[in-house]
Design a protein around this motif. Structure first.
Motif, PDB file in Angstrom:
ATOM      1  N   GLN A 235       0.800  67.665  26.550  1.00  0.00           N
ATOM      2  CA  GLN A 235       2.748  67.135  27.186  1.00  0.00           C
ATOM      3  C   GLN A 235       3.364  65.913  25.682  1.00  0.00           C
ATOM      4  N   ARG A 236       2.954  65.228  24.949  1.00  0.00           N
ATOM      5  CA  ARG A 236       3.232  63.795  24.360  1.00  0.00           C
ATOM      6  C   ARG A 236       3.805  64.724  23.273  1.00  0.00           C
ATOM      7  N   MET A 237       2.842  65.793  22.726  1.00  0.00           N
ATOM      8  CA  MET A 237       2.875  66.401  20.914  1.00  0.00           C
ATOM      9  C   MET A 237       3.804  67.597  21.679  1.00  0.00           C
ATOM     10  N   ALA A 238       4.182  68.198  22.519  1.00  0.00           N
ATOM     11  CA  ALA A 238       5.311  68.992  22.253  1.00  0.00           C
ATOM     12  C   ALA A 238       6.510  68.394  22.549  1.00  0.00           C
ATOM     13  N   THR A 239       6.221  67.154  23.701  1.00  0.00           N
ATOM     14  CA  THR A 239       7.767  66.739  23.478  1.00  0.00           C
ATOM     15  C   THR A 239       8.256  66.004  22.251  1.00  0.00           C
ATOM     16  N   ILE A 240       6.896  65.381  20.944  1.00  0.00           N
ATOM     17  CA  ILE A 240       7.577  65.149  19.793  1.00  0.00           C
ATOM     18  C   ILE A 240       8.054  66.405  18.711  1.00  0.00           C
ATOM     19  N   HIS A 241       7.109  67.731  19.020  1.00  0.00           N
ATOM     20  CA  HIS A 241       7.631  68.979  18.407  1.00  0.00           C
ATOM     21  C   HIS A 241       9.095  69.151  18.782  1.00  0.00           C
ATOM     22  N   ASN A 242       9.387  69.094  20.290  1.00  0.00           N
ATOM     23  CA  ASN A 242      10.615  70.011  20.651  1.00  0.00           C
ATOM     24  C   ASN A 242      11.872  69.246  19.988  1.00  0.00           C
ATOM     25  N   ILE A 243      11.545  67.736  20.044  1.00  0.00           N
ATOM     26  CA  ILE A 243      12.453  66.762  19.671  1.00  0.00           C
ATOM     27  C   ILE A 243      12.928  67.120  18.056  1.00  0.00           C
ATOM     28  N   HIS A 244      12.383  66.866  17.707  1.00  0.00           N
ATOM     29  CA  HIS A 244      12.056  67.162  15.895  1.00  0.00           C
ATOM     30  C   HIS A 244      12.888  68.513  16.482  1.00  0.00           C
ATOM     31  N   PHE A 245      12.980  69.372  16.723  1.00  0.00           N
ATOM     32  CA  PHE A 245      13.213  70.931  16.243  1.00  0.00           C
ATOM     33  C   PHE A 245      14.975  70.878  17.113  1.00  0.00           C
ATOM     34  N   PHE A 246      15.145  70.235  17.662  1.00  0.00           N
ATOM     35  CA  PHE A 246      16.814  69.986  18.420  1.00  0.00           C
ATOM     36  C   PHE A 246      17.505  69.415  17.401  1.00  0.00           C
ATOM     37  N   LYS A 247      16.734  68.264  16.787  1.00  0.00           N
ATOM     38  CA  LYS A 247      17.637  67.304  15.530  1.00  0.00           C
ATOM     39  C   LYS A 247      17.851  68.176  14.830  1.00  0.00           C
ATOM     40  N   ASN A 248      16.505  68.707  14.300  1.00  0.00           N
ATOM     41  CA  ASN A 248      16.796  70.024  12.855  1.00  0.00           C
ATOM     42  C   ASN A 248      18.106  70.737  13.356  1.00  0.00           C
ATOM     43  N   LEU A 249      17.747  71.943  14.196  1.00  0.00           N
ATOM     44  CA  LEU A 249      18.714  72.256  14.467  1.00  0.00           C
ATOM     45  C   LEU A 249      20.367  71.990  14.559  1.00  0.00           C
ATOM     46  N   PHE A 250      20.336  70.585  15.686  1.00  0.00           N
ATOM     47  CA  PHE A 250      21.847  70.185  15.061  1.00  0.00           C
ATOM     48  C   PHE A 250      22.321  69.740  13.202  1.00  0.00           C
ATOM     49  N   GLU A 251      20.866  69.388  13.044  1.00  0.00           N
ATOM     50  CA  GLU A 251      21.335  69.431  11.309  1.00  0.00           C
ATOM     51  C   GLU A 251      21.982  70.573  10.736  1.00  0.00           C
ATOM     52  N   GLU A 252      21.019  71.718  11.214  1.00  0.00           N
ATOM     53  CA  GLU A 252      21.110  72.444   9.770  1.00  0.00           C
ATOM     54  C   GLU A 252      22.882  72.989  10.562  1.00  0.00           C
ATOM     55  N   ILE A 253      23.420  73.131  11.900  1.00  0.00           N
ATOM     56  CA  ILE A 253      24.557  74.199  12.913  1.00  0.00           C
ATOM     57  C   ILE A 253      25.417  72.954  11.617  1.00  0.00           C
ATOM     58  N   ARG A 254      25.423  70.970  11.465  1.00  0.00           N
ATOM     59  CA  ARG A 254      25.847  70.701  10.524  1.00  0.00           C
ATOM     60  C   ARG A 254      26.536  70.917   9.616  1.00  0.00           C
ATOM     61  N   GLU A 255      25.350  71.374   8.511  1.00  0.00           N
ATOM     62  CA  GLU A 255      24.949  72.243   7.965  1.00  0.00           C
ATOM     63  C   GLU A 255      26.402  73.105   7.234  1.00  0.00           C
ATOM     64  N   SER A 256      25.639  74.237   8.285  1.00  0.00           N
ATOM     65  CA  SER A 256      26.542  75.630   8.505  1.00  0.00           C
ATOM     66  C   SER A 256      27.747  75.426   8.351  1.00  0.00           C
ATOM     67  N   ILE A 257      28.025  74.636   8.938  1.00  0.00           N
ATOM     68  CA  ILE A 257      29.724  74.426   9.131  1.00  0.00           C
ATOM     69  C   ILE A 257      30.535  74.272   8.663  1.00  0.00           C
ATOM     70  N   LEU A 258      29.923  72.776   7.590  1.00  0.00           N
ATOM     71  CA  LEU A 258      30.215  72.972   6.324  1.00  0.00           C
ATOM     72  C   LEU A 258      30.806  74.066   5.343  1.00  0.00           C
ATOM     73  N   ILE A 259      29.259  74.297   5.344  1.00  0.00           N
ATOM     74  CA  ILE A 259      29.355  76.014   4.027  1.00  0.00           C
ATOM     75  C   ILE A 259      29.850  77.503   4.827  1.00  0.00           C
TER      76      ILE A 259
END
Length: 274
Positions: A235-259
């Motif tokens: 569960q801890r490993m899955a949590t680490i992965h999922n949090i990173h996934f969503f963090k990356n999602l928002f980074e991609e959203i910010r970048e996509s808005i800019l371009i």
């Protein structure tokens, strides 16, 4: 078939102008706007929220209006109490309520938006089909130069809907709750890792992921085995992965808005994550 009511039939919580009294483990506890501010200040959170009541879609217009007006009075008390306990590193957000009703959402947005909060939260419970309209009403009276936070929303489709409406911040239990239940997020689709189909799957969880779990080379079948033999570790490993996934999602959203390519990114995520 659900019928709108003034209050739920079974309610362990008593709400009054003073605040809220609720039961937990057969003991009574109370919260007021003032005690809420103290608790949040003491916790040291970066962002804290005004005390409010989150109504249900089952509440009728009359009750929702009564609740919203009380939430507005509580918001003023929170600002007054917060000023006494001023902590420069903390931002206080007011919350727009009003349920699924256009007139109430617009009224709440105008009132809360007129107060000197550092940012604003959009509260309440509403379905995906209502989200676009409700968000439009709720944002109508808020100043654009201050951040807007959508409370309790974390499904990928809902995130894109909200971002396009003008939401800046989110919070939700989706990444951690689903991780605990063995649902792993990847850009090419969610993985129900406890299912037998992953028993011999030696692929990485997500070969494009930079989280600690994926960098360590943990395979899908290995993570599944952890859920069977060392569940908390899995569960801890899955949590680490999922949090990173969503963090990356928002980074991609910010970048996509800019371009100017938010729509393209949205389609990429919609293909597999609904």
């Amino acid at each position: 078939i659900f019928q709108k009511t003034s209050l739920p039939k079974i309610n362990q919580t008593k709400i009054s102008e003073k605040g809220v009294v609720f039961k937990y483990n057969n003991k009574k506890y109370g919260l007021t706007p003032e005690s809420s501010m103290k608790i949040q200040k003491d916790l040291g959170a970066d962002i804290i929220f005004a005390f409010d009541e989150c109504t249900s879609p089952l509440h009728n217009h009359a009750y929702t209006k009564k609740s919203m007006e009380r939430t507005h009075r509580w918001a003023v008390r929170c600002l007054e109490e917060s000023e006494k306990r001023k902590v420069k590193s903390q931002a206080l957000f007011g919350i727009v309520q009003g349920g699924i009703y256009e007139d109430l959402r617009k009224k709440s947005s105008k009132f809360i938006g007129s107060l000197p909060f550092d940012g604003f939260g959009i509260g309440g419970s509403f379905g995906e089909k209502q989200m676009k309209d409700v968000l439009g009403w709720a944002l109508s009276g808020l100043p654009e130069e201050k951040p807007r936070h959508l409370l309790g929303i974390g499904k990928i489709k809902d995130i894109f809907i909200a971002v396009k409406q003008g939401i800046d911040l989110f919070d939700c239990v989706v990444p951690t709750r689903e991780a605990r239940h063995g649902v792993i997020y990847a850009k090419n689709g969610k993985l129900p890792i406890e299912k037998a189909i992953f028993n011999k799957d030696r692929k990485l969880i997500d070969r494009n992921c930079g989280c600690w779990v994926c960098k360590e080379g943990i395979k899908r079948n290995e993570l599944r085995e952890y859920f069977k033999t060392e569940k908390i570790k899995g569960q801890r490993m899955a949590t680490i992965h999922n949090i990173h996934f969503f963090k990356n999602l928002f980074e991609e959203i910010r970048e996509s808005i800019l371009i100017g390519e938010l729509g393209k990114l949205e389609k990429e995520y919609y293909t597999y994550n609904k």
